[in-house]
Design an enzyme around this catalytic site. Structure first.
Site, mmCIF file in Angstrom:
data_model
loop_
_atom_site.group_PDB
_atom_site.id
_atom_site.type_symbol
_atom_site.label_atom_id
_atom_site.label_comp_id
_atom_site.label_asym_id
_atom_site.label_seq_id
_atom_site.Cartn_x
_atom_site.Cartn_y
_atom_site.Cartn_z
ATOM 1 N N HIS A 20 0.823 -1.216 0.000
ATOM 2 C CA HIS A 20 0.000 0.000 0.000
ATOM 3 C C HIS A 20 0.855 1.264 0.000
ATOM 4 O O HIS A 20 0.466 2.285 -0.569
ATOM 5 C CB HIS A 20 -0.980 -0.029 1.178
ATOM 6 C CG HIS A 20 -1.999 -1.134 1.053
ATOM 7 N ND1 HIS A 20 -2.626 -1.726 2.112
ATOM 8 C CD2 HIS A 20 -2.470 -1.773 -0.069
ATOM 9 C CE1 HIS A 20 -3.458 -2.661 1.668
ATOM 10 N NE2 HIS A 20 -3.366 -2.722 0.355
ATOM 11 N N HIS A 47 -7.754 -7.989 -7.945
ATOM 12 C CA HIS A 47 -8.100 -8.833 -6.793
ATOM 13 C C HIS A 47 -8.300 -7.883 -5.613
ATOM 14 O O HIS A 47 -7.369 -7.621 -4.840
ATOM 15 C CB HIS A 47 -6.980 -9.831 -6.498
ATOM 16 C CG HIS A 47 -6.748 -10.833 -7.594
ATOM 17 N ND1 HIS A 47 -6.205 -10.492 -8.814
ATOM 18 C CD2 HIS A 47 -7.009 -12.161 -7.657
ATOM 19 C CE1 HIS A 47 -6.131 -11.580 -9.580
ATOM 20 N NE2 HIS A 47 -6.619 -12.604 -8.895
ATOM 21 N N SER A 66 -6.781 -1.954 -0.640
ATOM 22 C CA SER A 66 -6.390 -1.223 -1.863
ATOM 23 C C SER A 66 -7.543 -0.448 -2.512
ATOM 24 O O SER A 66 -7.333 0.691 -2.953
ATOM 25 C CB SER A 66 -5.709 -2.172 -2.852
ATOM 26 O OG SER A 66 -6.482 -3.326 -3.077
ATOM 27 N N GLU A 76 -13.620 -8.734 -7.709
ATOM 28 C CA GLU A 76 -13.549 -9.546 -6.495
ATOM 29 C C GLU A 76 -14.518 -10.703 -6.638
ATOM 30 O O GLU A 76 -15.681 -10.497 -6.963
ATOM 31 C CB GLU A 76 -13.879 -8.691 -5.256
ATOM 32 C CG GLU A 76 -14.028 -9.469 -3.962
ATOM 33 C CD GLU A 76 -12.810 -10.345 -3.626
ATOM 34 O OE1 GLU A 76 -11.668 -9.864 -3.690
ATOM 35 O OE2 GLU A 76 -13.015 -11.543 -3.309
ATOM 36 N N GLY A 108 -10.604 -11.629 -12.071
ATOM 37 C CA GLY A 108 -9.778 -10.463 -12.387
ATOM 38 C C GLY A 108 -8.766 -10.712 -13.491
ATOM 39 O O GLY A 108 -8.467 -9.815 -14.282
ATOM 40 N N ASP A 119 -3.042 -8.538 -7.325
ATOM 41 C CA ASP A 119 -2.725 -8.974 -5.961
ATOM 42 C C ASP A 119 -3.488 -10.251 -5.607
ATOM 43 O O ASP A 119 -4.351 -10.263 -4.733
ATOM 44 C CB ASP A 119 -3.127 -7.812 -5.013
ATOM 45 C CG ASP A 119 -2.787 -8.078 -3.566
ATOM 46 O OD1 ASP A 119 -1.924 -8.935 -3.312
ATOM 47 O OD2 ASP A 119 -3.395 -7.424 -2.701
HETATM 48 N N1 SAM Z 1 -5.809 -6.100 -3.029
HETATM 49 C C1 SAM Z 1 -6.395 -6.208 -1.696
HETATM 50 C C2 SAM Z 1 -5.758 -5.172 -0.795
HETATM 51 O O1 SAM Z 1 -4.579 -4.845 -0.989
HETATM 52 O O2 SAM Z 1 -6.439 -4.678 0.104
HETATM 53 C C3 SAM Z 1 -6.227 -7.583 -1.129
HETATM 54 C C4 SAM Z 1 -6.684 -8.681 -2.041
HETATM 55 S S1 SAM Z 1 -6.525 -10.295 -1.423
HETATM 56 C C5 SAM Z 1 -4.808 -10.568 -1.345
HETATM 57 C C6 SAM Z 1 -6.989 -11.253 -2.812
HETATM 58 C C7 SAM Z 1 -8.490 -11.232 -3.104
HETATM 59 O O3 SAM Z 1 -8.695 -11.787 -4.400
HETATM 60 C C8 SAM Z 1 -9.356 -12.043 -2.168
HETATM 61 O O4 SAM Z 1 -10.337 -11.220 -1.602
HETATM 62 C C9 SAM Z 1 -9.989 -13.141 -3.042
HETATM 63 O O5 SAM Z 1 -11.335 -13.439 -2.695
HETATM 64 C C10 SAM Z 1 -9.922 -12.513 -4.409
HETATM 65 N N2 SAM Z 1 -9.826 -13.428 -5.564
HETATM 66 C C11 SAM Z 1 -9.266 -14.665 -5.615
HETATM 67 N N3 SAM Z 1 -9.220 -15.111 -6.890
HETATM 68 C C12 SAM Z 1 -9.756 -14.120 -7.661
HETATM 69 C C13 SAM Z 1 -9.932 -13.952 -9.054
HETATM 70 N N4 SAM Z 1 -9.556 -14.914 -9.925
HETATM 71 N N5 SAM Z 1 -10.495 -12.803 -9.506
HETATM 72 C C14 SAM Z 1 -10.867 -11.826 -8.642
HETATM 73 N N6 SAM Z 1 -10.715 -11.924 -7.290
HETATM 74 C C15 SAM Z 1 -10.160 -13.049 -6.816
#
Ligand code: SAM
Length: 303
Positions: free
Chosen positions: A19, A42, A118, A136, A162, A182
């Site tokens: 971040h 993500h 994020s 998401e 994503g 991410d």
């Molecule tokens: N980027 C966020 C942040 O920095 O606050 C944290 C994201 S977290 C590491 C990853 C997220 O991706 C999770 O909430 C999960 O449910 C989601 N996720 C997993 N596979 C995904 C996909 N193929 N497409 C979109 N979201 C996905």
């Protein structure tokens, strides 16, 4: 498989690094008036109550934003306050200000503490002319994200994959954009889908600013034959232009903490087309961060 919930990890040292860099890049892009598209492939839930259901269990945030900001002491459990603001490098000060959790600026009651993910960080820095798009997949995290950002007309929220959705958005009309990738890396597929999606995105939009997060793990988690190049090196090899790899260590590489099932000894970021000012800012900030959140002032690498 959607077992990953970012609420358990929000505000930990990996989030701090990611971040802090995200804010630096968004600030840089905002120096020009031209509109910018910010894509979060993500996104997670967008905001996390720190004493809440998830983060209260493992309290990973205490080893990240808690140590850096002193919010822990404000929540009344007697830990030492965070570092003196005057000694904090500018890049980290800016991160603390945007999270709203800098020393002295944190809410008086522990119940009011929350950590911005994020999408919420992007929202705080997005200008009138900019647009945001967040993907998401998890139904509950998507609902939370929708409750947070659904009313903001600058954002499009998609409960879609994503990796697959990214290419449809590129290149942005304004030809200016930041893409945060991410994934949770809970499934091995992420290690193969990410480079594919990234190569595709770079072909469509080679001048975008890309930020890709990845864990540093004791044993190589990638499927298939053992590779000599690290995951970070593989990603860096996808682009010949301006690029930067960052590693930040929270444990010695050869003795990762026993309580980390995947042997995580730190986290990494790969950037394409980062601001030219990022490297010197990191050279100033990472020794400081290493002393507070990592294994010491030399516990990082830039390549
Ligand atoms: N980027 C966020 C942040 O920095 O606050 C944290 C994201 S977290 C590491 C990853 C997220 O991706 C999770 O909430 C999960 O449910 C989601 N996720 C997993 N596979 C995904 C996909 N193929 N497409 C979109 N979201 C996905």
């Amino acid at each position: 498989m959607l077992s990953y919930r970012h609420g358990f990890h929000a505000g930990n040292s990996a989030d701090v690094l990611k971040h802090m860099v995200l804010i630096f890049c968004l600030d840089y892009l905002a120096q020009k008036e031209k509109p910018c598209l910010c894509i979060d492939t993500h996104a997670g839930a967008g905001s996390y109550p720190l004493p809440g259901v998830f983060s209260a269990k493992k309290r990973e945030w205490e080893g990240g934003i808690g140590k850096l900001s002193g919010v822990d002491s404000l929540s009344g459990n007697g830990k030492a306050p965070g570092p003196d603001r005057q000694q904090i490098p500018a890049m980290i000060r800016r991160y603390l200000d945007i999270t709203g959790l800098s020393n002295g600026a944190a809410p008086a009651t522990a119940a009011a503490l929350s950590y911005p993910g994020s999408p919420e960080i992007i929202r705080r820095l997005l200008r009138r002319q900019d647009r945001g798009c967040c993907f998401e997949l998890h139904p509950e995290d998507f609902a939370a994200l929708d409750a947070l950002l659904g009313g903001d007309r600058r954002f499009t929220l998609r409960r879609e994959d994503g990796f697959a959705g990214l290419k449809k958005l590129l290149p942005p009309l304004s030809r200016r954009g930041l893409i945060l990738i991410d994934p949770p890396y809970e499934v091995k597929d992420d290690y193969t889908r990410l480079p594919r999606a990234l190569s595709d995105a770079l072909k469509r939009f080679p001048t975008g600013t890309y930020i890709i997060w990845h864990p540093l793990l004791h044993t190589d988690p990638r499927p298939g034959p053992v590779e000599t190049a690290s995951f970070q090196e593989t990603l860096l090899g996808l682009y010949n232009g301006n690029r930067l790899g960052i590693e930040f260590y929270t444990a010695p590489k050869d003795s990762p903490p026993a309580n980390s099932p995947r042997g995580m000894y730190g986290s990494g970021l790969v950037l394409f087309n980062p601001p030219w000012t990022l490297k010197p800012a990191l050279e100033e900030s990472l020794p400081f961060l290493g002393e507070i959140l990592g294994i010491g002032k030399d516990g990082w690498k830039l390549q």
